[in-house]
Every structure is written in C-alpha cells, then in structure tokens.
Design an enzyme around this catalytic site. Structure first.
Site, short mmCIF file in Angstrom:
data_model
loop_
_atom_site.label_atom_id
_atom_site.label_comp_id
_atom_site.label_asym_id
_atom_site.label_seq_id
_atom_site.Cartn_x
_atom_site.Cartn_y
_atom_site.Cartn_z
N TYR A 35 0.82 -1.22 0.00
CA TYR A 35 0.00 0.00 0.00
C TYR A 35 0.85 1.27 0.00
CZ TYR A 35 -3.97 -3.03 1.18
OH TYR A 35 -4.93 -4.00 1.17
N LYS B 159 3.90 -15.24 1.47
CA LYS B 159 3.93 -16.15 0.32
C LYS B 159 5.38 -16.29 -0.14
CE LYS B 159 0.85 -16.83 -2.60
NZ LYS B 159 0.03 -18.05 -2.73
N ASP C 264 -2.27 -17.99 1.57
CA ASP C 264 -3.49 -18.56 0.98
C ASP C 264 -3.95 -19.78 1.78
OD1 ASP C 264 -1.12 -19.71 0.10
OD2 ASP C 264 -1.88 -20.21 -1.89
N ASP D 108 -4.85 -7.24 5.91
CA ASP D 108 -6.10 -6.57 5.60
C ASP D 108 -7.19 -7.61 5.32
OD1 ASP D 108 -7.89 -4.60 4.97
OD2 ASP D 108 -6.84 -3.87 3.19
N ASP E 279 -10.23 -9.32 8.17
CA ASP E 279 -11.67 -9.24 7.89
C ASP E 279 -12.29 -10.63 7.87
OD1 ASP E 279 -11.64 -6.52 7.75
OD2 ASP E 279 -12.65 -6.40 5.81
#
Ligand code: NAD
Length: 368
Positions: A142, A192, A225, A249, A253
């Site tokens: 970001y 990852k 993942d 992020d 959630d």
C-alpha cells in the site's frame, strides 16, 4: 508512578454514544478498583471539522503524542461526504495513525459462546475461538514505490510495489512475539515465500528474531493462501497470526466474520515504546459511525468497551482487569442481553446502548 493518561476522541455518529458507556467502565475502575486514569476528551473527524475546519486540530495531535493511550470512537457520516478529500473525517484518523507511527495493528477475533450461533461457521468450529491478527500497518504494497498508472507502449499499466525492509519486519515480528507471550505463546507467520521475495525475507527475519530472542515462543510459518483456508477450516489452531499489510487486511476481515457482529470487534494500533516504556497506542472499535442508527440508542457499545479492555492489557499492564471486563461482557451475553445487531433471525427484545453499558457495569460489580 504517575496516573496513566488517556485521551478520548468520541468522533461522529454512534462514536459519542458508545464512548459514553466506556466512560462508565473507566469511572468504575476509579471507584471500585482504585485504578484512576487522567482522562481528557477532544474532537476528531466531522466533529473537529465542524468546530475547527480540520478533522484533527494540531493541538489534539500534539496531545495524542503525549498521552499513554488514545481511545477513539468512530469518524465520518453522510454530512461530510462532499468535503474535499484533504479535510474528510477519515483524514483525522489517518493522521493520528501516521504521525504516531502505529505500525502494528492488532485485531482480535474472539467468539463468545453465547454468540457462537451468529457465526456463518458451525458452532463447534468457532465456540471459544480466541485469535489475534498482528498486521503490519505502515509499509508493504500500500506504500511501496514505484506506484501509479503509467503508459507502456499502446496501453496503460497499473503498478504497486511490495517492499519490506529488514527493520520493518524485525519490529512487527517482535510485536507479535511480545503479544504471544501475554497470551497462548504461539505465533504463526503468514506470507507467500513460495512466490514472493519479500515473503522469503519476511520468513528469514521472523525466524532469526525468534531464534535469537523469542525461542520460548512456538513459531510456525504458513503460506497466506493456506492461512485463509485454515482460518475457515479450523481457526482454533491459531493464537497470534503475524502477517504483512495486504494479507493482514484480508485475513483480519475474514477472521472478524468468524465471530458474528461488527458491534463486537475491538482493535489496537501500536507503535514504538515511549520514554516510559509504554507503546504509542490507539484503541478503537472496528466499526464505523453507523449513521443509519446514530442517535437512536441502538448502537452496541461492546466493541468500544473491549477496545478499552485492550488498552488495559497492552498499555497499562492490567491484564487481569482486561479479563475482568471481557468476562463481564461474556456474562451479560450469556444472560441473554442483546443490542439489536445481535438479535438474529429469531428476533426478541433489543436492549439499548445504555442498558447494555449498565448491565456490563452490574456484571463488573458482581465480579468483586
Ligand atoms: P459502519 O461500520 O458504520 O456500519 C456498517 C453496518 O453495521 C451498519 O448497518 C451499522 O448500523 C452497523 N453497525 C456498525 N457498528 C455498529 C454497532 N456498534 N452497533 C450496532 N450496529 C453497528 O460502516 P459504513 O456504514 O460502511 O460506514 C459509515 C461511516 O463510517 C462512513 O462515513 C465511513 O467512512 C465511516 N467509517 C469509519 C470508520 C472508523 O471510524 N474507523 C470505519 C469504517 C467506516
């Protein structure tokens, strides 16, 4: 030691309503536990814009840098939707996070037994769940450069850059290990590393910090993942999940929805230690200003009250008292008390914001 200081920024919409219930809990600690706080209150968001023409006055920012912890309600609302981007209510919150350099975002996902039916997962998978996601908040994709939309040949290309320095990984990993020591002593680090160099470095640095300074904490690594899959398949295997800004992020959630309502979710954002050893800290519920129910006494104050409990645990080293607050919330829910967001399909009588706050105070009284 001097009286711990707390800056309260109720903000907009339901912010002031839920914060009024937190004030009752703070007062309760002063009156019944001999634990007083030096509390000051100020404006943020739309409320600050209305008063000063800016969503965060410089004096408020300066004061936030001086106190031991900041507790924020929520900002925003339709009244401010058409304001220039630079003075939108959310800019006040972003300025606090940026100038306090709050690089560690802690989002607990805790499932109270009485609300286990609320989850989209089966009750036995989520009942008793207690995990915290530690998300790096000030770097990563970001913020990395280069970024932008550029011309390339006869088409455009959108570019963002995932970038982490060793020192950025070092400080967030330490935050996760320190947190784990106050909880279940387990960290699962997610990246990852199979396809991203930043992930390889993340894994190396995390392992190195662990081996050097936190060998007593159990550390595992998981591809992010797979982590998402495991969070939905068997979330109780986790204690502390450490991850970067982007994966955090998404994963936070995902974990949040394991527990049911937005009205239940607290958060903390922590920075580097101050001179007194306490971390710079901002505590806030995950929810927004809920303009659809603001001013109606319907807001659930639990997320904000649990955010204060996090302040007790992480800023004031009052872990037992934090647990006391969480247990009081658990008891009130077990007794069947529900604000309207917790009623679900079967309906029933909704308690108001103040009734919920008062019931939590009564449960705190009963805990003595
Ligand atoms: P929201 O979280 O305010 O509300 C989403 C839904 O959840 C609404 O139906 C609301 O009534 C309900 N809800 C939220 N908190 C609740 C509570 N404590 N008790 C009962 N019900 C609750 O999100 P939104 O509607 O997308 O945003 C509304 C405003 O809040 C916008 O201006 C947005 O920018 C702002 N916002 C602020 C923050 C923050 O201050 N950290 C976070 C998210 C959104």
């Amino acid at each position: 030691m001097s009286t711990p200081s707390l800056l309260i920024l109720p903000g907009d919409g339901i912010g002031p309503e839920v914060m009024a219930e937190v004030r009752k809990v703070i007062d309760w600690f002063g009156a019944k536990r001999g634990a007083s706080f030096d509390v000051s209150e100020d404006l943020v968001g739309g409320a600050a814009y209305d008063a000063h023409g800016t969503p965060l006055h410089d004096d408020t920012m300066a004061h936030a840098q001086e106190v031991d912890a900041v507790l924020l309600g929520a900002v925003g609302g339709p009244k401010y939707d058409d304001l220039d981007f630079s003075v939108k209510p959310e800019r006040g919150l972003l300025r606090l996070r940026k100038e306090m350099d709050l690089f560690a975002n802690l989002r607990p996902a805790q499932c109270f037994d009485a609300l286990a039916d609320f989850s989209s997962l089966k009750k036995d998978i989520v009942a008793g769940l207690d995990v915290v996601i530690v998300r790096e908040l000030t770097s990563g994709v970001y913020f990395g450069e280069p970024r932008g939309i550029f011309e390339e040949g006869n088409e455009r290309v959108g570019i963002n850059t995932q970038r982490y320095t060793e020192s950025e990984i070092d400080r967030i990993a330490r935050a996760a290990f320190e947190l784990a020591r106050k909880r279940g002593n387990k960290v699962c680090s997610m990246e990852k590393a199979n396809v991203m160099e930043s992930g390889i470095l993340w894994r190396e640095v995390t392992q190195r910090i662990h081996d050097a300074d936190y060998a007593d904490v159990e550390l595992s690594h998981m591809y992010a993942d797979n982590g998402a899959m495991q969070l939905v398949r068997a979330p109780k295997q986790f204690d502390v999940i450490l991850t970067d800004n982007l994966f955090g992020d998404i994963l936070s959630d995902c974990a949040a929805m394991l527990t049911g309502s937005l009205g239940m979710l607290p958060s903390a954002s922590l920075g580097a230690p101050m001179a007194n050893g306490r971390p710079r800290a901002l505590y806030e519920p995950v929810h927004g200003s809920a303009p659809d129910i603001a001013g109606q006494g319907k807001a659930n104050p639990i997320a904000c009250i649990l955010s204060f409990a996090m302040a007790l645990r992480y800023s004031f080293d009052m872990g037992e008292d934090a647990t006391r607050v969480e247990t009081a919330v658990e008891k009130v829910l077990a007794d069947g008390m529900r604000t309207s967001d917790l009623l679900g399909a079967e309906g029933g009588k909704a308690s108001s914001t103040t009734e919920m706050g008062d019931a939590i105070i009564a449960a705190l009284d009963a805990s003595l």
